[in-house]
Scaffold this motif. Structure first.
Motif, PDB file in Angstrom:
ATOM      1  N   ARG A   1      58.783  76.765  27.773  1.00 44.06           N
ATOM      2  CA  ARG A   1      59.081  76.806  26.342  1.00 44.06           C
ATOM      3  C   ARG A   1      58.490  75.595  25.618  1.00 44.06           C
ATOM      4  O   ARG A   1      58.295  75.635  24.405  1.00 44.06           O
ATOM      5  N   GLY A   2      58.217  74.499  26.348  1.00 41.20           N
ATOM      6  CA  GLY A   2      57.815  73.291  25.653  1.00 41.20           C
ATOM      7  C   GLY A   2      56.637  72.530  26.219  1.00 41.20           C
ATOM      8  O   GLY A   2      56.165  71.574  25.599  1.00 41.20           O
ATOM      9  N   TYR A   3      56.143  72.928  27.414  1.00 40.20           N
ATOM     10  CA  TYR A   3      55.018  72.226  28.019  1.00 40.20           C
ATOM     11  C   TYR A   3      53.988  73.228  28.500  1.00 40.20           C
ATOM     12  O   TYR A   3      54.285  74.074  29.343  1.00 40.20           O
ATOM     13  N   GLU A   4      52.771  73.148  27.967  1.00 37.22           N
ATOM     14  CA  GLU A   4      51.749  74.088  28.392  1.00 37.22           C
ATOM     15  C   GLU A   4      51.013  73.556  29.617  1.00 37.22           C
ATOM     16  O   GLU A   4      50.612  72.408  29.662  1.00 37.22           O
ATOM     17  N   ARG A   5      50.915  74.378  30.651  1.00 37.44           N
ATOM     18  CA  ARG A   5      50.086  74.107  31.821  1.00 37.44           C
ATOM     19  C   ARG A   5      50.386  72.734  32.440  1.00 37.44           C
ATOM     20  O   ARG A   5      49.484  71.939  32.715  1.00 37.44           O
ATOM     21  N   VAL A   6      51.677  72.466  32.643  1.00 38.06           N
ATOM     22  CA  VAL A   6      52.078  71.144  33.118  1.00 38.06           C
ATOM     23  C   VAL A   6      51.509  70.848  34.504  1.00 38.06           C
ATOM     24  O   VAL A   6      51.106  69.700  34.788  1.00 38.06           O
ATOM     25  N   GLU A   7      51.437  71.862  35.381  1.00 45.22           N
ATOM     26  CA  GLU A   7      50.892  71.621  36.722  1.00 45.22           C
ATOM     27  C   GLU A   7      49.422  71.234  36.645  1.00 45.22           C
ATOM     28  O   GLU A   7      48.947  70.364  37.374  1.00 45.22           O
ATOM     29  N   GLU A   8      48.691  71.894  35.741  1.00 48.28           N
ATOM     30  CA  GLU A   8      47.267  71.598  35.585  1.00 48.28           C
ATOM     31  C   GLU A   8      47.060  70.188  35.036  1.00 48.28           C
ATOM     32  O   GLU A   8      46.216  69.426  35.535  1.00 48.28           O
ATOM     33  N   LYS A   9      47.840  69.816  34.031  1.00 48.11           N
ATOM     34  CA  LYS A   9      47.643  68.509  33.403  1.00 48.11           C
ATOM     35  C   LYS A   9      47.999  67.372  34.348  1.00 48.11           C
ATOM     36  O   LYS A   9      47.271  66.367  34.425  1.00 48.11           O
ATOM     37  N   LEU A  10      49.107  67.505  35.066  1.00 42.37           N
ATOM     38  CA  LEU A  10      49.478  66.457  36.016  1.00 42.37           C
ATOM     39  C   LEU A  10      48.579  66.490  37.254  1.00 42.37           C
ATOM     40  O   LEU A  10      48.210  65.446  37.800  1.00 42.37           O
ATOM     41  N   GLY A  11      48.223  67.690  37.684  1.00 40.98           N
ATOM     42  CA  GLY A  11      47.350  67.812  38.846  1.00 40.98           C
ATOM     43  C   GLY A  11      45.986  67.176  38.610  1.00 40.98           C
ATOM     44  O   GLY A  11      45.378  66.602  39.528  1.00 40.98           O
ATOM     45  N   ASN A  12      45.493  67.245  37.388  1.00 40.98           N
ATOM     46  CA  ASN A  12      44.167  66.702  37.081  1.00 40.98           C
ATOM     47  C   ASN A  12      44.124  65.172  37.131  1.00 40.98           C
ATOM     48  O   ASN A  12      43.037  64.588  37.154  1.00 40.98           O
ATOM     49  N   VAL A  13      45.289  64.520  37.111  1.00 44.33           N
ATOM     50  CA  VAL A  13      45.301  63.055  37.230  1.00 44.33           C
ATOM     51  C   VAL A  13      45.796  62.624  38.613  1.00 44.33           C
ATOM     52  O   VAL A  13      46.100  61.452  38.835  1.00 44.33           O
ATOM     53  N   GLY A  14      45.905  63.579  39.536  1.00 43.69           N
ATOM     54  CA  GLY A  14      46.207  63.237  40.922  1.00 43.69           C
ATOM     55  C   GLY A  14      47.605  63.535  41.400  1.00 43.69           C
ATOM     56  O   GLY A  14      47.964  63.179  42.532  1.00 43.69           O
ATOM     57  N   ALA A  15      48.435  64.196  40.583  1.00 45.35           N
ATOM     58  CA  ALA A  15      49.794  64.521  41.024  1.00 45.35           C
ATOM     59  C   ALA A  15      49.771  65.643  42.060  1.00 45.35           C
ATOM     60  O   ALA A  15      48.933  66.554  42.001  1.00 45.35           O
ATOM     61  N   HIS A  16      50.711  65.577  43.018  1.00 46.51           N
ATOM     62  CA  HIS A  16      50.873  66.633  44.020  1.00 46.51           C
ATOM     63  C   HIS A  16      51.921  67.615  43.504  1.00 46.51           C
ATOM     64  O   HIS A  16      53.114  67.441  43.708  1.00 46.51           O
ATOM     65  N   ILE A  17      51.467  68.638  42.827  1.00 39.51           N
ATOM     66  CA  ILE A  17      52.380  69.560  42.144  1.00 39.51           C
ATOM     67  C   ILE A  17      51.800  70.967  42.191  1.00 39.51           C
ATOM     68  O   ILE A  17      50.591  71.164  42.076  1.00 39.51           O
ATOM     69  N   GLU A  18      52.668  71.953  42.402  1.00 45.18           N
ATOM     70  CA  GLU A  18      52.238  73.345  42.396  1.00 45.18           C
ATOM     71  C   GLU A  18      53.368  74.247  41.922  1.00 45.18           C
ATOM     72  O   GLU A  18      54.553  73.924  42.080  1.00 45.18           O
ATOM     73  N   ARG A  19      52.996  75.358  41.348  1.00 50.34           N
ATOM     74  CA  ARG A  19      53.967  76.366  40.912  1.00 50.34           C
ATOM     75  C   ARG A  19      54.023  77.482  41.944  1.00 50.34           C
ATOM     76  O   ARG A  19      52.977  77.943  42.421  1.00 50.34           O
ATOM     77  N   VAL A  20      55.226  77.906  42.265  1.00 46.41           N
ATOM     78  CA  VAL A  20      55.426  79.031  43.162  1.00 46.41           C
ATOM     79  C   VAL A  20      55.949  80.186  42.331  1.00 46.41           C
ATOM     80  O   VAL A  20      57.058  80.117  41.771  1.00 46.41           O
ATOM     81  N   ARG A  21      55.166  81.216  42.233  1.00 46.77           N
ATOM     82  CA  ARG A  21      55.533  82.365  41.406  1.00 46.77           C
ATOM     83  C   ARG A  21      56.218  83.425  42.266  1.00 46.77           C
ATOM     84  O   ARG A  21      55.692  83.815  43.313  1.00 46.77           O
ATOM     85  N   GLU A  22      57.380  83.847  41.815  1.00 47.26           N
ATOM     86  CA  GLU A  22      58.115  84.891  42.535  1.00 47.26           C
ATOM     87  C   GLU A  22      57.664  86.247  42.039  1.00 47.26           C
ATOM     88  O   GLU A  22      57.573  86.503  40.841  1.00 47.26           O
TER      89      GLU A  22
END
Length: 422
Positions: free
Chosen positions: A400-421
């Motif tokens: 609702r408030g953050y677009e593409r958060v995994e992509e934005k954090l991932g692009n600066v080196g964060a270890h983050i992923e979305r698991v879609r059910e």
């Protein structure tokens, strides 16, 4: 229901582009109801709340077209077919109430369901109703709907708000643009989103002075015309991503960031041991050596410390050196993220509107649940600084408030992923 998995991280490095402000865009979109001519918004954020507002406007007969991968919204309200904002749409999002003022001003009547959104407090409509009634509207609550009419049209008035409510200021401001005569809004909200709305309305032909101060003066006009307006950068997304290197170390540049949007927040970052540097492209953030320092926070209306950054700051202070005290002065029930942070090893005591946070050396990864929009991103940030793996569930709040958060954090080196059910 999607989840996000975050793993304890090393230093971050790179750039994060800051999207247009969700709260500004959700305010600007109903402004299309004030004119028969097109309103185009550029730099729009790509969020589920924006889609909800578009659906609401379309239910009233407006046309909303998403262009350039959702970054441009082309809207037209030349042929409104309804003034009924239905519960099934309005219940999803608090900002839906912002169609009330424009509908009244344009059509002379409106039926708007009481709104929904995050469960972080009552946030009543009293001040909205008070201000619109001052302008000559007749409003009554029946069966969960506000039934409003202005049989003699709206007329300018002097309106003294008991609280500097952002939503009430926005609703009254939009309605006043088409009211007869002059309107003065005292104790008006001063947030950048108010200034952005006033700037857009002026581009449409409105006569407004004093936005950004506690007294706004509006001289009503007979009609508004079309315009193209860029949505201001999202100061809450900006503040959120500025905290990422504070958790993990490293250096991140937030593209499009502006100091004037986050002044009180930056002061607290400095006190905590985090450097913020203005660049040609935005704001560059880096943590000084060692742990962050404890600081006390009191949320206040703009230009004070924003309530929408309180959860993220609590997560950071959970790992600070010393004890911090956070006072929530805007919304009740806005410490629901505290128990989830405690599952990760944070030491937090909550008493009413005050939380005492005793910093620990390190958080531990754990399964946690997002309770609202800002809480969800605070848990993701905490996961970046935690030992092991953190699984954040119920992340529909996040979208609702953050677009593409995994992509934005991932692009600066964060270890983050979305698991879609599925």
């Amino acid at each position: 229901m999607d989840s996000i998995i975050v793993r304890g991280n090393g230093p971050l490095k790179g750039q994060i582009p800051i999207a247009g402000a969700k709260n500004a865009c959700l305010t600007l979109m109903p402004a299309t109801l004030l004119s028969e001519e097109p309103l185009t918004l550029t730099n729009a954020p790509r969020l589920s709340d924006i889609k909800t507002m578009a659906a609401l406007l379309e239910s009233l007969g407006a046309e909303v077209t998403s262009l350039q991968d959702g970054k441009v919204l082309a809207m037209s309200s030349h042929d409104l077919t309804s003034s009924h904002a239905d519960y099934d749409i309005v219940r999803k999002m608090r900002a839906s109430n912002l169609v009330l003022g424009p509908l009244l001003a344009r059509t002379g009547h409106a039926e708007v369901s009481l709104p929904g959104g995050c469960a972080i407090g009552a946030r009543p409509m009293d001040l909205h109703i008070f201000g619109l009634e001052k302008l000559g509207a007749e409003i009554e609550l029946r069966e969960g709907y506000l039934h409003a009419k202005a049989p003699r049209g709206l007329k300018g008035a002097e309106i003294d708000l008991a609280f500097a409510s952002v939503g009430a200021t926005e609703n009254i401001l939009m309605a006043a643009t088409l009211a007869r005569g002059s309107t003065v809004i005292r104790n008006a909200a001063r947030e950048p989103e108010i200034v952005d709305l006033a700037t857009c309305l002026r581009a449409m032909g409105a006569q407004i002075e004093g936005d950004g101060t506690s007294e706004i003066v509006v001289q009503g006009v007979d009609r508004l015309h079309g315009a193209t307006h860029p949505v201001v950068a999202d100061r809450i997304e900006l503040g959120t991503y500025m905290l990422a290197p504070a958790f993990c170390g490293g250096e991140v540049e937030c593209l499009g960031g502006r100091l004037d949007l986050v002044g009180a927040f930056v002061e607290k970052l400095h006190d905590a041991g985090i450097d913020v540097e203005e660049t040609k492209a935005g704001l560059k953030v880096a943590r000084r050596n060692g742990r962050v320092k404890a600081v006390d926070i009191t949320t206040q209306p703009f230009p004070g410390f924003p309530t929408d950054l309180q959860a993220q700051m609590m997560a950071l202070l959970s790992t600070a050196e010393g004890t911090s005290v956070l006072e929530e002065k805007i919304f009740e029930n806005r410490f629901m993220h505290a128990p989830e942070l405690m599952r990760m090893g944070a030491e937090i005591e909550v008493h009413g509107g005050t939380a005492t946070v005793r910093g620990v050396d390190r958080l531990r990864g754990a399964p946690v649940m997002a309770t609202d929009l800002r809480a969800s991103v605070s848990l993701i940030l905490a996961g970046l600084a935690a030992e092991g793996e953190t699984v954040v569930s119920r992340v529909y709040h996040l979208d609702r408030g953050y677009e593409r958060v995994e992509e934005k954090l991932g692009n600066v080196g964060a270890h983050i992923e979305r698991v879609r059910e599925t």
